[in-house]
Design a protein around this motif. Structure first.
Motif, PDB file in Angstrom:
ATOM      1  N   PRO A  31       0.804  -1.233   0.000  1.00  0.00           N
ATOM      2  CA  PRO A  31       0.000   0.000   0.000  1.00  0.00           C
ATOM      3  C   PRO A  31       0.830   1.273   0.000  1.00  0.00           C
ATOM      4  O   PRO A  31       0.295   2.365  -0.208  1.00  0.00           O
ATOM      5  CB  PRO A  31      -0.813  -0.114   1.293  1.00  0.00           C
ATOM      6  N   GLY A  32       2.138   1.150   0.231  1.00  0.00           N
ATOM      7  CA  GLY A  32       2.962   2.347   0.362  1.00  0.00           C
ATOM      8  C   GLY A  32       3.737   2.716  -0.891  1.00  0.00           C
ATOM      9  O   GLY A  32       4.351   3.777  -0.948  1.00  0.00           O
ATOM     10  N   ILE A  33       3.767   1.844  -1.903  1.00  0.00           N
ATOM     11  CA  ILE A  33       4.548   2.126  -3.109  1.00  0.00           C
ATOM     12  C   ILE A  33       3.590   2.515  -4.230  1.00  0.00           C
ATOM     13  O   ILE A  33       2.890   1.667  -4.777  1.00  0.00           O
ATOM     14  CB  ILE A  33       5.450   0.912  -3.455  1.00  0.00           C
ATOM     15  N   TYR A  34       3.549   3.798  -4.550  1.00  0.00           N
ATOM     16  CA  TYR A  34       2.612   4.373  -5.531  1.00  0.00           C
ATOM     17  C   TYR A  34       1.168   3.984  -5.207  1.00  0.00           C
ATOM     18  O   TYR A  34       0.380   3.769  -6.134  1.00  0.00           O
ATOM     19  CB  TYR A  34       2.920   3.901  -6.954  1.00  0.00           C
ATOM     20  N   ALA A  35       0.829   3.834  -3.950  1.00  0.00           N
ATOM     21  CA  ALA A  35      -0.516   3.322  -3.676  1.00  0.00           C
ATOM     22  C   ALA A  35      -1.214   4.171  -2.624  1.00  0.00           C
ATOM     23  O   ALA A  35      -0.848   5.320  -2.374  1.00  0.00           O
ATOM     24  CB  ALA A  35      -0.446   1.851  -3.302  1.00  0.00           C
ATOM     25  N   MET A  36      -2.234   3.607  -1.981  1.00  0.00           N
ATOM     26  CA  MET A  36      -3.195   4.403  -1.242  1.00  0.00           C
ATOM     27  C   MET A  36      -2.702   4.967   0.085  1.00  0.00           C
ATOM     28  O   MET A  36      -3.278   5.936   0.580  1.00  0.00           O
ATOM     29  CB  MET A  36      -4.465   3.574  -1.011  1.00  0.00           C
ATOM     30  N   ALA A  37      -1.664   4.398   0.692  1.00  0.00           N
ATOM     31  CA  ALA A  37      -1.253   4.891   2.017  1.00  0.00           C
ATOM     32  C   ALA A  37      -0.930   6.384   1.967  1.00  0.00           C
ATOM     33  O   ALA A  37      -1.362   7.163   2.822  1.00  0.00           O
ATOM     34  CB  ALA A  37      -0.043   4.100   2.537  1.00  0.00           C
ATOM     35  N   GLY A  38      -0.175   6.793   0.943  1.00  0.00           N
ATOM     36  CA  GLY A  38       0.193   8.207   0.833  1.00  0.00           C
ATOM     37  C   GLY A  38      -1.010   9.105   0.619  1.00  0.00           C
ATOM     38  O   GLY A  38      -1.074  10.216   1.165  1.00  0.00           O
ATOM     39  N   VAL A  39      -1.962   8.639  -0.175  1.00  0.00           N
ATOM     40  CA  VAL A  39      -3.146   9.454  -0.471  1.00  0.00           C
ATOM     41  C   VAL A  39      -3.940   9.733   0.804  1.00  0.00           C
ATOM     42  O   VAL A  39      -4.444  10.837   1.008  1.00  0.00           O
ATOM     43  CB  VAL A  39      -4.045   8.737  -1.515  1.00  0.00           C
ATOM     44  N   VAL A  40      -4.038   8.720   1.669  1.00  0.00           N
ATOM     45  CA  VAL A  40      -4.777   8.890   2.930  1.00  0.00           C
ATOM     46  C   VAL A  40      -4.129   9.985   3.783  1.00  0.00           C
ATOM     47  O   VAL A  40      -4.819  10.880   4.289  1.00  0.00           O
ATOM     48  CB  VAL A  40      -4.821   7.558   3.718  1.00  0.00           C
ATOM     49  N   PHE A  41      -2.805   9.938   3.915  1.00  0.00           N
ATOM     50  CA  PHE A  41      -2.135  10.967   4.725  1.00  0.00           C
ATOM     51  C   PHE A  41      -2.231  12.340   4.057  1.00  0.00           C
ATOM     52  O   PHE A  41      -2.430  13.355   4.726  1.00  0.00           O
ATOM     53  CB  PHE A  41      -0.663  10.604   4.956  1.00  0.00           C
ATOM     54  N   GLU A  42      -2.083  12.380   2.730  1.00  0.00           N
ATOM     55  CA  GLU A  42      -2.210  13.659   2.010  1.00  0.00           C
ATOM     56  C   GLU A  42      -3.568  14.294   2.284  1.00  0.00           C
ATOM     57  O   GLU A  42      -3.683  15.487   2.566  1.00  0.00           O
ATOM     58  CB  GLU A  42      -2.139  13.416   0.479  1.00  0.00           C
ATOM     59  N   LEU A  43      -4.605  13.465   2.195  1.00  0.00           N
ATOM     60  CA  LEU A  43      -5.959  13.989   2.354  1.00  0.00           C
ATOM     61  C   LEU A  43      -6.244  14.371   3.803  1.00  0.00           C
ATOM     62  O   LEU A  43      -6.852  15.417   4.074  1.00  0.00           O
ATOM     63  CB  LEU A  43      -6.973  12.943   1.863  1.00  0.00           C
ATOM     64  N   ALA A  44      -5.763  13.552   4.736  1.00  0.00           N
ATOM     65  CA  ALA A  44      -5.999  13.857   6.150  1.00  0.00           C
ATOM     66  C   ALA A  44      -5.362  15.200   6.507  1.00  0.00           C
ATOM     67  O   ALA A  44      -5.971  16.030   7.187  1.00  0.00           O
ATOM     68  CB  ALA A  44      -5.425  12.738   7.030  1.00  0.00           C
ATOM     69  N   ARG A  45      -4.139  15.427   6.009  1.00  0.00           N
ATOM     70  CA  ARG A  45      -3.472  16.692   6.302  1.00  0.00           C
ATOM     71  C   ARG A  45      -4.199  17.867   5.661  1.00  0.00           C
ATOM     72  O   ARG A  45      -4.389  18.921   6.273  1.00  0.00           O
ATOM     73  CB  ARG A  45      -2.021  16.669   5.832  1.00  0.00           C
ATOM     74  N   ALA A  46      -4.630  17.679   4.403  1.00  0.00           N
ATOM     75  CA  ALA A  46      -5.304  18.764   3.698  1.00  0.00           C
ATOM     76  C   ALA A  46      -6.631  19.124   4.373  1.00  0.00           C
ATOM     77  O   ALA A  46      -6.970  20.295   4.533  1.00  0.00           O
ATOM     78  CB  ALA A  46      -5.543  18.366   2.242  1.00  0.00           C
ATOM     79  N   ARG A  47      -7.365  18.105   4.820  1.00  0.00           N
ATOM     80  CA  ARG A  47      -8.625  18.365   5.528  1.00  0.00           C
ATOM     81  C   ARG A  47      -8.368  19.137   6.816  1.00  0.00           C
ATOM     82  O   ARG A  47      -9.110  20.050   7.168  1.00  0.00           O
ATOM     83  CB  ARG A  47      -9.324  17.054   5.865  1.00  0.00           C
ATOM     84  N   ALA A  48      -7.312  18.751   7.525  1.00  0.00           N
ATOM     85  CA  ALA A  48      -6.989  19.441   8.780  1.00  0.00           C
ATOM     86  C   ALA A  48      -6.672  20.908   8.505  1.00  0.00           C
ATOM     87  O   ALA A  48      -7.099  21.806   9.236  1.00  0.00           O
ATOM     88  CB  ALA A  48      -5.817  18.748   9.474  1.00  0.00           C
ATOM     89  N   LEU A  49      -5.941  21.178   7.415  1.00  0.00           N
ATOM     90  CA  LEU A  49      -5.587  22.550   7.063  1.00  0.00           C
ATOM     91  C   LEU A  49      -6.809  23.343   6.631  1.00  0.00           C
ATOM     92  O   LEU A  49      -6.998  24.478   7.018  1.00  0.00           O
ATOM     93  CB  LEU A  49      -4.558  22.564   5.922  1.00  0.00           C
ATOM     94  N   VAL A  50      -7.656  22.720   5.802  1.00  0.00           N
ATOM     95  CA  VAL A  50      -8.785  23.438   5.203  1.00  0.00           C
ATOM     96  C   VAL A  50      -9.960  23.560   6.163  1.00  0.00           C
ATOM     97  O   VAL A  50     -10.548  24.618   6.334  1.00  0.00           O
ATOM     98  CB  VAL A  50      -9.244  22.730   3.905  1.00  0.00           C
ATOM     99  N   PHE A  51     -10.293  22.457   6.822  1.00  0.00           N
ATOM    100  CA  PHE A  51     -11.488  22.445   7.654  1.00  0.00           C
ATOM    101  C   PHE A  51     -11.177  22.587   9.136  1.00  0.00           C
ATOM    102  O   PHE A  51     -12.089  22.646   9.960  1.00  0.00           O
ATOM    103  CB  PHE A  51     -12.291  21.150   7.430  1.00  0.00           C
ATOM    104  N   GLY A  52      -9.880  22.557   9.461  1.00  0.00           N
ATOM    105  CA  GLY A  52      -9.520  22.665  10.873  1.00  0.00           C
ATOM    106  C   GLY A  52      -9.945  21.477  11.700  1.00  0.00           C
ATOM    107  O   GLY A  52     -10.121  21.590  12.913  1.00  0.00           O
ATOM    108  N   SER A  53     -10.111  20.316  11.053  1.00  0.00           N
ATOM    109  CA  SER A  53     -10.485  19.129  11.834  1.00  0.00           C
ATOM    110  C   SER A  53      -9.340  18.786  12.782  1.00  0.00           C
ATOM    111  O   SER A  53      -8.185  19.088  12.537  1.00  0.00           O
ATOM    112  CB  SER A  53     -10.801  17.951  10.907  1.00  0.00           C
ATOM    113  N   GLU A  54      -9.683  18.167  13.883  1.00  0.00           N
ATOM    114  CA  GLU A  54      -8.699  17.834  14.905  1.00  0.00           C
ATOM    115  C   GLU A  54      -7.735  16.760  14.410  1.00  0.00           C
ATOM    116  O   GLU A  54      -8.172  15.750  13.866  1.00  0.00           O
ATOM    117  CB  GLU A  54      -9.415  17.292  16.148  1.00  0.00           C
ATOM    118  N   PRO A  55      -6.446  16.961  14.626  1.00  0.00           N
ATOM    119  CA  PRO A  55      -5.530  15.863  14.296  1.00  0.00           C
ATOM    120  C   PRO A  55      -5.728  14.702  15.255  1.00  0.00           C
ATOM    121  O   PRO A  55      -6.214  14.878  16.368  1.00  0.00           O
ATOM    122  CB  PRO A  55      -4.145  16.485  14.471  1.00  0.00           C
TER     123      PRO A  55
END
Lengths: 243, 243
Positions: free
Chosen positions: B70-94
């Motif tokens: 899941p970590g080589i060109y796959a979904m693990a990175g996308v999950v972290f990318e999106l979680a961080r972006a949501r936290a920045l944009v929506f201020g959701s709690e880390p």
């Protein structure tokens, strides 16, 4: 052994003799109880490959075990190298031994998973051992890979007899990349004594590393988020928060 | 599913909801019978990551599945990318969602095992998809990695909408490496419809490749021995036939 695949387990079950580096044999000893076992020390790669070939030639079903994946800096290549050399030198018949390579979870993937997702974009994997590779070639690969902004995966950063190569490698990479670049250090991934450490490029040379360590140096886009190291693929940059 | 690890199997057993690309879900359907399943198409990575995060936030135990690792060109990175972006944009709690990455056998290791042992020395892994990465950067990486004599692992060589990148990549590598360099092509490694093909660099552009293909181009030392592709570590050159 949580990382063992069904296929690898079946191969161990079928084998009559188990050959391998003693640290790896130790991890699977309950799975191979009662079988003939030939364990040897770390630098005896040719000896192990030769023994496995000899036993197979004598008609036995042999499992030669590696940690991680047998094809990445590990025993699969040594077996083919030796089989070919024997055929050239001794004129042995090709095809006498049927070799099957059973892939596993490489240390680079195990380390990446423990760190977060540092390998979601292009990466280069380099061993710092100059036992079989000239250091000049290793330096060339480090410099060009750093210039190309690959995530870097370093195997074999340090051993008892090699103490300066890791510091020199970090210095070279530092000529192309910010000192604040995230670096993940994983030792004995998924094994007893596992260590996971997140740091940054200008501090990494002081970190404890050994032959059981994989070091992952981020590219220019890699970031730390909630104690995880992540290299973005670029979805957010391209599409925004959601499509 | 011969390549599934014990750890991955246990995670599937514990999960209440399974999210993933439909081709991968199909392969594990007998293991997740009776569970809630959300399958989607190939290019919907952000949608799948968002859905997995939403379900986890709602209190469910979610398994987001990838093929290979899941970590080589796959979904693990996308999950972290999106979680961080949501936290920045929506201020959701880390820290609201606990993400664990369970490593697997990457396509590059599965392909290497089927071919022989082409990854026993330093290698660079490059995706030819220019959907999220500028083609100029991909070309730079190809050229520098070829110059550094890395074994090259190419992911995503061709898709419906991208037909010239693979030929161009082979041409670039050919400027640094002999036309007789061994090349291994593996499509759908360890899955239904698996194809394994050994060829050489000056003939590879005509080979059939798609998004399920991994292409491995040898370095200057790689050889073919008994229909296997091998990159030597250098034991024989250094020590002779046996230590």
């Amino acid at each position: 052994v949580a990382g063992l695949s069904q296929e690898a387990r079946e191969a161990l079950d079928q084998a009559e003799v188990i050959v391998g580096y003693k640290i790896y044999i130790e991890q699977i000893k309950t799975l191979v109880a009662g079988k003939e076992i030939a364990a040897s020390g770390m630098t005896r790669e040719l000896e192990r490959a030769g023994l496995a070939l000899d036993l197979a030639l004598s008609g036995k079903e042999v499992a030669l075990v590696s940690g991680g994946d047998p094809g990445i800096y590990a025993m699969a290549g040594v077996v083919f190298e030796l089989a070919r050399a024997r055929a050239l030198v001794f004129g042995s018949e090709p095809g006498q031994v049927r070799v099957e390579v059973i892939s596993g979870i490489p240390a680079l993937a195990a380390a990446a998973g423990l760190l977060g997702a540092p390998l979601t974009h292009d990466f280069a994997c380099i061993s710092l051992s100059d036992r079989l590779t000239p250091w000049t070639l290793i330096e060339k690969r480090l410099a060009l890979a750093a210039e190309a902004d690959f995530v870097l995966v370093l195997y074999n950063p340090k051993s008892k007899g090699r103490d300066w190569q890791f510091g020199r490698a970090c210095e070279l990479v530092g000529q192309h990349r910010s000192g604040r670049t995230p670096v993940g250090i994983v030792t004995r991934a998924k094994r007893e004594g596992q260590l996971v450490n997140l740091t940054q490029l200008d501090q990494v040379a002081a970190a404890a590393v050994d032959m059981q360590t994989v070091v992952i140096i981020g590219n220019s886009q890699s970031f730390i988020y909630q104690d995880r190291m992540v290299t973005p693929r670029g979805y957010i940059e391209k599409y925004g928060t959601e499509d």
